[in-house]
Write an enzyme that holds these catalytic residues in place. Structure first.
Site, short mmCIF file in Angstrom:
data_model
loop_
_atom_site.label_atom_id
_atom_site.label_comp_id
_atom_site.label_asym_id
_atom_site.label_seq_id
_atom_site.Cartn_x
_atom_site.Cartn_y
_atom_site.Cartn_z
N HIS A 87 -10.43 -5.88 -1.45
CA HIS A 87 -11.42 -5.61 -0.40
C HIS A 87 -12.52 -4.79 -1.07
O HIS A 87 -12.37 -3.60 -1.29
CB HIS A 87 -10.81 -4.80 0.75
CG HIS A 87 -9.76 -5.54 1.51
ND1 HIS A 87 -10.05 -6.58 2.35
CD2 HIS A 87 -8.41 -5.39 1.54
CE1 HIS A 87 -8.94 -7.05 2.89
NE2 HIS A 87 -7.92 -6.35 2.40
N ASN A 99 1.88 -5.09 -3.22
CA ASN A 99 0.49 -5.44 -2.86
C ASN A 99 -0.30 -4.19 -2.51
O ASN A 99 0.18 -3.32 -1.78
CB ASN A 99 0.55 -6.37 -1.64
CG ASN A 99 -0.78 -7.00 -1.31
OD1 ASN A 99 -1.45 -7.54 -2.19
ND2 ASN A 99 -1.18 -6.96 -0.05
N GLU A 152 -6.29 -10.61 -0.86
CA GLU A 152 -6.99 -10.36 0.42
C GLU A 152 -8.50 -10.22 0.20
O GLU A 152 -9.15 -9.40 0.84
CB GLU A 152 -6.48 -9.08 1.08
CG GLU A 152 -4.99 -9.02 1.28
CD GLU A 152 -4.54 -7.80 2.08
OE1 GLU A 152 -5.38 -7.08 2.65
OE2 GLU A 152 -3.31 -7.57 2.12
N ASP A 200 -12.34 -9.86 0.17
CA ASP A 200 -13.60 -10.00 0.89
C ASP A 200 -14.62 -9.09 0.22
O ASP A 200 -14.26 -8.12 -0.46
CB ASP A 200 -13.49 -9.75 2.40
CG ASP A 200 -12.72 -8.52 2.79
OD1 ASP A 200 -12.66 -7.56 2.00
OD2 ASP A 200 -12.18 -8.49 3.90
N GLU A 203 0.80 -1.23 0.00
CA GLU A 203 0.00 0.00 0.00
C GLU A 203 0.83 1.28 0.00
O GLU A 203 0.77 2.08 0.93
CB GLU A 203 -0.96 -0.03 1.21
CG GLU A 203 -1.91 -1.21 1.14
CD GLU A 203 -2.73 -1.41 2.42
OE1 GLU A 203 -2.77 -0.50 3.26
OE2 GLU A 203 -3.32 -2.49 2.57
O1 G3I Z 1 -1.65 -5.84 18.90
C1 G3I Z 1 -2.87 -5.52 19.59
C2 G3I Z 1 -2.99 -6.41 20.81
O2 G3I Z 1 -1.93 -6.12 21.69
C3 G3I Z 1 -4.33 -6.18 21.47
O3 G3I Z 1 -4.50 -7.14 22.49
C4 G3I Z 1 -5.47 -6.36 20.46
C5 G3I Z 1 -6.81 -6.03 21.05
O4 G3I Z 1 -7.75 -5.79 20.02
O5 G3I Z 1 -5.23 -5.48 19.38
C6 G3I Z 1 -4.03 -5.77 18.69
O6 G3I Z 1 -3.93 -4.96 17.56
C7 G3I Z 1 -4.76 -5.30 16.48
C8 G3I Z 1 -3.88 -5.67 15.30
O7 G3I Z 1 -4.69 -5.89 14.17
C9 G3I Z 1 -3.03 -6.90 15.55
O8 G3I Z 1 -3.79 -8.01 15.84
C10 G3I Z 1 -5.62 -4.11 16.15
O9 G3I Z 1 -6.53 -3.85 17.19
C11 G3I Z 1 -6.36 -4.32 14.87
O10 G3I Z 1 -7.01 -3.12 14.49
C12 G3I Z 1 -5.39 -4.75 13.79
O11 G3I Z 1 -6.14 -4.87 12.62
C13 G3I Z 1 -5.49 -5.40 11.49
C14 G3I Z 1 -5.36 -4.32 10.42
O12 G3I Z 1 -4.77 -4.89 9.24
C15 G3I Z 1 -4.49 -3.17 10.86
O13 G3I Z 1 -4.35 -2.24 9.84
C16 G3I Z 1 -6.34 -6.54 10.95
O14 G3I Z 1 -6.34 -7.59 11.91
C17 G3I Z 1 -5.78 -7.03 9.64
O15 G3I Z 1 -6.68 -7.92 9.07
C18 G3I Z 1 -5.59 -5.87 8.67
O16 G3I Z 1 -5.03 -6.36 7.49
C19 G3I Z 1 -4.80 -5.44 6.44
C20 G3I Z 1 -3.62 -5.94 5.65
O17 G3I Z 1 -2.52 -6.11 6.50
C21 G3I Z 1 -3.27 -4.99 4.51
N1 G3I Z 1 -4.41 -4.76 3.67
C22 G3I Z 1 -5.63 -4.32 4.36
C23 G3I Z 1 -5.98 -5.31 5.45
C24 G3I Z 1 -7.28 -4.92 6.11
O18 G3I Z 1 -7.17 -3.70 6.75
#
Ligand code: G3I
Length: 434
Positions: free
Chosen positions: A324, A287, A354, A356, A245
């Site tokens: 997405h 990507n 990715e 959905d 991105e």
């Molecule tokens: O690391 C913390 C953890 O310490 C805490 O306990 C937990 C509680 O909710 O949060 C954790 O952080 C989360 C993180 O993922 C790691 O698991 C965040 O809240 C959460 O918002 C974060 O979201 C991820 C997101 O990227 C962040 O931008 C999603 O799971 C993940 O599916 C998403 O993936 C991205 C791709 O990498 C790139 N393309 C878009 C895609 C969707 O946004």
């Protein structure tokens, strides 16, 4: 009574024969092509009707003009000329409508012809891996999720576990504990692993975002991270999203993240060069999301970036289309196929990385699920038919665990009770079956 019996018997027969019909991608494409041809025929008939109307208006205009010439009374002549003008305008309108209908018909016929090539393409191409993002803690906590992955998917993208914040929580201190368990578990079950992601502006750890960097310092951080991670997973992770991105749709066309702001636009070039040097055997991907429509401004920018990389000799192997999207997505598989074709024409692989599809249209459930099926299926078909499309991945398995965390969006191929939705059967047909 006898008639009623006959109708019921006929309905039963139809039901049984349609249930017995194999649900293969090629059978489906044949019927889809047929439907397109029928619709094309309708447009052509409408076009002919418009042309007939245009001819009639033309005749009326000519008659009125002729009469006007012969008429002496100025009032009547004026009226006749006005009438001739009115008929000419109407004739032009009908001709325009006819052209529009002809164009629609031609577009559908082209699509039907492409579908006609599906069977040959499927025979030529081996099945492609169906992948999904996995969150390790969710998978461990839910045996049903694990079962679905093992039964239906051939490839895994760790959802967050390979990102910089997870692997390098403190500068120079790497933690591979979870990532190793995850990758080895997948490999031990015969699954491929996509590495997501090395250089990304989101989810950077505090130690990176809480201080100022010089260009050289940040380049050194980037190099160390890429080298350490790729060497660690050498031979286990076959393909990496090296840069994620970087392109924006607006402004100067770049996402202004830490990498861009400190290093400048060549951070992308540098990342790919470091990656090739760190693991010459890995496939290196750029990507991004919002790059599915061939002429969308963001896709155009992404193509420009990738084309620059290729012509500058930067080592890049492929482009990931995150995909997405939602049920309002104004593209079908044919447009996605065109996007893929254009990247492939640069000598690159492509992958759906990715996908959905949010079902937030607010329509009846069955209609929403059907639109979702068509959108997923269109991209899967595009991927299977494009010789350079290497895998098709969804961003999660079940609606219960989607990253959106909004149940109504239900964007994945299995519902919250782990039951496959119509989209799953379509995608599975396209990626797997001959
Ligand atoms: O690391 C913390 C953890 O310490 C805490 O306990 C937990 C509680 O909710 O949060 C954790 O952080 C989360 C993180 O993922 C790691 O698991 C965040 O809240 C959460 O918002 C974060 O979201 C991820 C997101 O990227 C962040 O931008 C999603 O799971 C993940 O599916 C998403 O993936 C991205 C791709 O990498 C790139 N393309 C878009 C895609 C969707 O946004």
């Amino acid at each position: 009574m006898r008639r009623l019996f006959l109708v019921a018997a006929l309905a039963l027969l139809l039901f049984l024969t349609s249930a017995a019909e194999p649900r293969t991608a090629s059978a489906q494409s044949v019927s889809e092509a047929g439907a397109l041809m029928v619709q094309a025929g309708r447009y052509e008939a409408a076009s002919r009707r418009e042309l007939r109307k245009a001819a009639r208006e033309h005749r009326l205009a000519a008659a009125a003009a002729k009469k006007a010439k012969k008429t002496r009374a100025p009032g009547a002549r004026k009226r006749l000329r006005r009438s001739a003008r009115k008929h000419r305008v109407r004739a032009a309108l009908h001709r325009k409508r006819a052209r529009r209908q002809r164009k629609r018909a031609a577009r559908l016929r082209r699509r039907a012809a492409q579908l006609g090539q599906v069977r040959a393409a499927l025979v030529r191409r081996p099945p492609i891996p169906l992948g999904t993002a996995i969150d390790w803690s969710e998978l461990q906590a839910d045996p049903a999720l694990e079962r679905l992955f093992l039964d239906h998917f051939g490839q895994m993208s760790p959802e967050n576990e390979l990102k910089l914040f997870a692997l390098q929580p403190r500068q120079g201190v790497y933690n591979f504990y979870t990532a190793d368990r995850m990758v080895d578990w997948a490999l031990s079950h015969g699954k491929r692993v996509r590495g997501h992601t090395l250089v990304y502006g989101n989810q950077l750890p505090h130690w990176m975002t809480s201080r100022a960097w010089t260009r050289d310092e940040l380049l050194a951080v980037m190099r160390d991270h890429i080298e350490t991670v790729m060497r660690h997973f050498h031979g286990r992770v076959a393909e990496w999203d090296v840069v994620n991105e970087a392109v924006g749709s607006w402004g100067d066309g770049w996402v202004h993240n830490l990498w861009y702001d400190v290093i400048g636009p060549d951070y992308v070039d540098q990342a790919f060069r470091f990656a090739r040097a760190a693991d010459p055997d890995a496939q290196l991907f750029y990507n991004d999301y919002g790059t599915e429509l061939p002429d969308h401004p963001k896709t155009v920018r992404a193509r420009a970036l990738v084309s620059h990389l290729v012509s500058a000799g930067v080592p890049i192997d492929g482009v990931g289309l995150e995909s997405h999207v939602s049920n309002q997505f104004k593209a079908d598989g044919f447009e996605v196929a065109e996007t893929m074709r254009r990247f492939a024409a640069m000598g690159l692989d492509v992958a759906v990385t990715e996908m959905d599809v949010r079902t937030n249209g607010g329509g009846p459930l069955a209609a929403e699920l059907d639109t979702q099926r068509t959108t997923f299926g269109g991209s899967a078909r595009a991927c299977r038919m494009e010789p350079r499309c290497t895998s098709f991945t969804t961003w999660g398995i079940s609606d219960r665990y989607s990253w959106f965390e909004v149940p109504e969006l239900a964007p994945l191929m299995f519902d919250a009770s782990m039951v496959p939705k119509p989209a799953f059967w379509d995608v599975e047909d396209w990626v797997r079956k001959p």
